[in-house]
Motif scaffolding. Structure first.
Motif, short mmCIF file in Angstrom:
data_model
loop_
_atom_site.label_atom_id
_atom_site.label_comp_id
_atom_site.label_asym_id
_atom_site.label_seq_id
_atom_site.Cartn_x
_atom_site.Cartn_y
_atom_site.Cartn_z
N SER A 1 -10.88 -95.58 25.59
CA SER A 1 -11.92 -96.42 25.94
C SER A 1 -12.52 -97.18 26.99
CB SER A 1 -13.30 -95.88 24.98
OG SER A 1 -12.87 -97.39 24.35
N GLN A 2 -10.61 -97.94 27.57
CA GLN A 2 -10.50 -98.97 28.21
C GLN A 2 -11.68 -98.93 29.36
OE1 GLN A 2 -6.48 -100.14 28.29
NE2 GLN A 2 -7.01 -101.52 30.51
N LEU A 3 -12.12 -99.75 29.85
CA LEU A 3 -12.52 -99.68 31.08
C LEU A 3 -11.71 -100.79 31.83
CD1 LEU A 3 -16.49 -101.38 30.92
CD2 LEU A 3 -15.78 -98.41 31.02
N ALA A 4 -11.90 -99.72 33.33
CA ALA A 4 -10.87 -100.68 34.01
C ALA A 4 -11.16 -101.72 34.82
CB ALA A 4 -10.50 -99.80 35.39
N ASP A 5 -10.90 -102.81 35.41
CA ASP A 5 -10.67 -104.46 35.48
C ASP A 5 -11.87 -103.68 37.37
OD1 ASP A 5 -11.02 -105.98 33.52
OD2 ASP A 5 -8.57 -106.09 33.90
#
Ligand SMILES: NC(=O)c1ccc[n+]([C@@H]2O[C@H](COP(=O)([O-])OP(=O)(O)OC[C@H]3O[C@@H](n4cnc5c(N)ncnc54)[C@H](OP(=O)(O)O)[C@@H]3O)[C@@H](O)[C@H]2O)c1
Length: 328
Positions: free
Chosen positions: A257-261
């Motif tokens: 569920s990592q949000l992209a930078d």
């Protein structure tokens, strides 16, 4: 001085698509580190309608009424005094937790990326929560290598359409699942094999898979474990109810569920702008039809990303479907 007003969709109580109401509300004021953006395109993500149903109210509670939506592209209207990297007129995209089903939204400057000139606003809005999710999920087990067999479920969806293309670019042999009407579309994205999940059981057609990207979950996830080769891996975007079973079977699983930078989103935008990646955003609705957009999204079937555009009569020139958002 009276507040400047705008059109925005608001939710006054959790419920079905009928709770989405177009209203006149004040234009928000950006804080010192924020930017005020005139929204040109807002993506309709599955998480938007789940939030509207109240499913996430314990994780991400809203003060009611709230403006839905988070993924957007637009034009900087003004910037707070600490948001020096952006100036009025800049075309940007990103994710705002302040609601984007509106003519204007505010967003912290460090969550914004610059939209390349050759990219439509609609395609840019398809990056956060779509291409960005595929980009962070595929390498979750150390990267996709040339020759790997990668199975992408929901290959025609807002995440899947990018996952197929990205895995292909990494040299993988990509297998995609979708319904019959999307088979040609998924093949056009670069999938070597496409399985219509309604007429065939994918686990009877496949084996020796290195990596599964699961965007569907439930029984599809459980069945996917059986097509993995020993030591193979499954990355899920929807949850991991079968983690124990996977361990017993000798395959690895991870929830992503990592949000992209913003710098990752910028890289993706450049690939879209130069035609290396394609986005399908051909289903679009005006803000006033947010209800219909949610009904379509909740059907669980479709192609690419659904887009809302803020107002009739607004600058539609930048929205007109182009090469990036007309992949059929
Ligand atoms: N964890 C995270 O950070 C994260 C990030 C992004 C998304 N997600 C989640 O990932 C899921 C997918 O997101 P999305 O934006 O791609 O959704 P979407 O745009 O609504 O696409 C869903 C796709 O799933 C396909 N589908 C439905 N049932 C299927 C089945 N049994 N087998 C294979 N494909 C099936 C549909 O294709 P057909 O029309 O061909 O049936 C549709 O194209 C959502 O639940 C979303 O919330 C999570």
């Amino acid at each position: 001085m009276s507040d400047q007003m705008q059109n925005a969709v608001r939710v006054h109580r959790y419920g079905g698509p009928e709770v989405l109401r177009l209203e006149r509300v004040p234009v928000p004021k950006p804080g010192e580190g924020e930017v005020l953006v005139r929204v040109q395109a807002a993506a309709v993500l599955p998480t938007d309608w789940r939030m509207r149903q109240g499913i996430f109210q314990h994780i991400r509670p809203h003060v009611l009424p709230y403006i839905p939506g988070s993924a957007f592209a637009g034009i900087v209207e003004s910037a707070g005094k600490c948001a020096v990297e952006f100036k009025p007129g800049d075309a940007v995209f990103g994710r705002s937790w302040n609601g984007v089903y509106a003519e204007y939204t505010t967003v912290p400057a460090d969550r914004l990326a610059q939209k390349p000139a050759g990219l439509s606003f609609a395609a840019a809005a398809a990056i956060p929560g779509g291409a960005a999710a595929a980009w962070t999920a595929l390498p979750a087990f150390g990267g996709v290598e040339a020759g790997m067999k990668v199975l992408v479920h929901g290959a025609a969806g807002g995440v899947g359409m990018f996952a197929v293309q990205l895995a292909r670019r990494m040299g993988a042999k990509v297998v995609g699942t979708c319904s019959a009407s999307n088979v040609d579309f998924v093949r056009s994205l670069g999938a070597e094999q496409v399985i219509d999940y309604m007429s065939a059981a994918f686990e009877q057609e496949l084996s020796g898979v290195d990596l599964v990207l699961d965007t569907v979950g439930g029984r599809v996830q459980e069945r996917s474990l059986t097509v993995l080769k020993p030591g193979g891996a499954l990355v899920s975007l929807v949850g991991l109810p079968f983690a124990e079973l996977a361990e017993e079977m000798g395959v690895r699983t991870r929830f992503n569920s990592q949000l992209a930078d913003p710098d990752i989103m910028q890289d993706i935008a450049e690939l879209l702008a130069d035609g290396s990646l394609q986005a399908c955003t051909s289903r679009s609705f005006p803000l006033a039809e947010a209800r219909q957009a949610h009904e379509l999204g909740e059907s669980g079937h479709g192609r690419g990303r659904i887009i809302l555009y803020p107002a009739e009569g607004q600058d539609r020139e930048n929205f007109v479907p182009n090469r990036q958002n007309m992949v059929q």
